[in-house]
Scaffold this motif. Sequence first.
Motif, PDB file in Angstrom:
ATOM      1  N   HIS A  85       0.845  -1.200   0.000  1.00  0.00           N
ATOM      2  CA  HIS A  85       0.000   0.000   0.000  1.00  0.00           C
ATOM      3  C   HIS A  85       0.879   1.247   0.000  1.00  0.00           C
ATOM      4  N   SER A  86       0.633   2.150  -0.934  1.00  0.00           N
ATOM      5  CA  SER A  86       1.311   3.448  -0.855  1.00  0.00           C
ATOM      6  C   SER A  86       0.660   4.222   0.298  1.00  0.00           C
ATOM      7  N   GLU A 297      14.735   8.744 -12.565  1.00  0.00           N
ATOM      8  CA  GLU A 297      14.476   9.224 -11.191  1.00  0.00           C
ATOM      9  C   GLU A 297      12.969   9.322 -10.983  1.00  0.00           C
ATOM     10  N   PRO A 298      12.523   9.592  -9.753  1.00  0.00           N
ATOM     11  CA  PRO A 298      11.074   9.737  -9.548  1.00  0.00           C
ATOM     12  C   PRO A 298      10.523  10.893 -10.389  1.00  0.00           C
ATOM     13  N   ILE A 299       9.244  10.845 -10.692  1.00  0.00           N
ATOM     14  CA  ILE A 299       8.614  11.907 -11.496  1.00  0.00           C
ATOM     15  C   ILE A 299       8.674  13.224 -10.711  1.00  0.00           C
ATOM     16  N   SER A 345       7.293   1.822  -8.708  1.00  0.00           N
ATOM     17  CA  SER A 345       8.643   1.604  -8.173  1.00  0.00           C
ATOM     18  C   SER A 345       8.943   2.482  -6.963  1.00  0.00           C
ATOM     19  N   LEU A 346       8.125   3.524  -6.728  1.00  0.00           N
ATOM     20  CA  LEU A 346       8.337   4.338  -5.516  1.00  0.00           C
ATOM     21  C   LEU A 346       8.084   3.510  -4.264  1.00  0.00           C
ATOM     22  N   PHE A 347       7.257   2.452  -4.412  1.00  0.00           N
ATOM     23  CA  PHE A 347       6.833   1.675  -3.241  1.00  0.00           C
ATOM     24  C   PHE A 347       7.265   0.214  -3.330  1.00  0.00           C
ATOM     25  N   GLY A 355      17.836   3.071  -7.896  1.00  0.00           N
ATOM     26  CA  GLY A 355      17.874   4.493  -8.246  1.00  0.00           C
ATOM     27  C   GLY A 355      16.969   4.849  -9.417  1.00  0.00           C
ATOM     28  N   ASN A 356      16.601   3.867 -10.216  1.00  0.00           N
ATOM     29  CA  ASN A 356      15.728   4.137 -11.372  1.00  0.00           C
ATOM     30  C   ASN A 356      14.267   3.843 -11.006  1.00  0.00           C
ATOM     31  N   HIS A 357      13.380   4.199 -11.930  1.00  0.00           N
ATOM     32  CA  HIS A 357      11.950   4.041 -11.640  1.00  0.00           C
ATOM     33  C   HIS A 357      11.172   3.623 -12.880  1.00  0.00           C
TER      34      HIS A 357
END
Length: 474
Positions: A85-86, A297-299, A345-347, A355-357
Amino acid sequence: MPDRKQACIVGSGPNGLAAAIVLAQAGLQVEVYEAQTTPGGAARTMELTLPGFLHDFGSAVHPMGAGSPFFSSLPLHDHGLEWIHSPAPLAHPLDDGSAVVLERNLEDAKNALGLDGKVWGDLVQPFVERWGEFAPEVLGPVPIVPKHPVLMARFASIAFRSAEAIANRFQSARTRALFAGLAAHSFLSMDEPLSGAFGLLIAIPAHAVGWPIARHGSQSITNALCSYLEKLGGTVRTGSRVESLMALRGYDLTLCDITPRQLLQIGKQRLSPTFIRALERFRYGPGAFKVDYALSEPIPWTAPECLRAATVHLGGSFEEIALSEKSVQSGAPADRPFVILVQPSLFDASRAPAGNHTAWAYCHVPNGSNVDMLQRLEDQIERFAPGFRDTVLARRTLSPAGLEQMDSNLVGGDIVGGVLDLRQFAFRPTWRHYATSAPDIFICSASTPPGGGVHGMCGYHAATRAMRASALRK
Ligand SMILES: Cc1cc2nc3c(=O)[nH]c(=O)nc-3n(C[C@H](O)[C@H](O)[C@H](O)COP(=O)(O)OP(=O)(O)OC[C@H]3O[C@@H](n4cnc5c(N)ncnc54)[C@H](O)[C@@H]3O)c2cc1C
């Protein structure tokens, strides 16, 4: 066991696998035939861009999976399924640089929605609190006599309203925008009956069970279902497209995880002329134009709150989203399309190299549209995340035709197995629901109640009906 009944399933999407499990649990010998080389249909995960980047080909976020009464009855966790869950289920950025966030906890959500918190609570709270009773009623054919009549009468009193009518209850343009994004999952216009029900039907599980993603992607749901099926003695044969149902006559039961058009292609000889005509009247809905991204990287969202949610809705105000969906309904792709974006990929670090997403995004387009929506879709992301394009390492677009090529159930890019308007809500795909004119052939795909989504409930109901009908024939 020579007298064991034999059943086969055409298609290994979540509904095909759910049907296979119900039959195998009842002691039938079950074989699943899958056209593609990997099982799962629209619940598959693959390296669509670069090595090491895992993308969900279809489904990505699973409120109905986590809230499915059937999936919840299975030991899927023991077979590798883990929900993540985010912190918040959903964020909806706006042009002023802020974002409306739908919090998972209902009290937090009501507080965050301020002036509209009470109306929000009145709309969803009774169903959130009684999800265990509500879900089986709504995730199946419309019950003639509901088990929980008071609860269902309450839902019916709002369910047939349009999204516009429900949104008009909110005072703030921010809450109206949030609701438009939820209702747009219906693929209906915001002024159509039932569009409001969809908004509520995905808002309610956000508070009741969350909007989780599966660790390692939606393939984990499929793999868990396959693994449990195999434990029950069932078999999945991949790379085995069924070209004609005539070839499956040796089975006592055949359940088809396919849509009406495909059933007509492979099964016409086994169906009555009246039933064939009924299937021919089935209507498909708008398609999807999808893009998968490998990101460095993250958005870079202007509103940092967007980093708290796996799902982000891009479309601005209620009016703009309504215009976008209206345009699609009238046969023209929107200039500023409503975009549903997922950033798993953030979670879930397993989705991309360190490091990538990854990101997954789609917008609605007319069925079968071949208009390239990439620029318009990315303009919507850039609008709320300037600099996004600079983070793209690779992208893969899937037009409606591309989606259909990878899963023939996605007819013209329709990702929910056919329009879910009033008529096809009541009679999906025909008044017989799962049954066909042939006593041994049943339909179990998202073209039956309750429709699209990874919940397995179409398969569960179809298999249950098929066994009941076959027991009656004895
Ligand atoms: C881009 C996209 C995004 C989505 N997002 C979400 C989401 O976030 N959350 C959610 O809950 N749902 C989502 N969905 C919807 C969800 O994935 C579908 O509703 C669900 O997968 C339907 O399951 P199914 O078993 O009915 O059919 P499918 O998953 O489509 O499976 C059908 C299977 O049958 C096989 N098949 C077809 N014909 C034959 C044949 N003749 N012989 C053998 N095999 C055959 C196909 O290859 C396929 O594997 C999304 C779908 C797409 C495409």
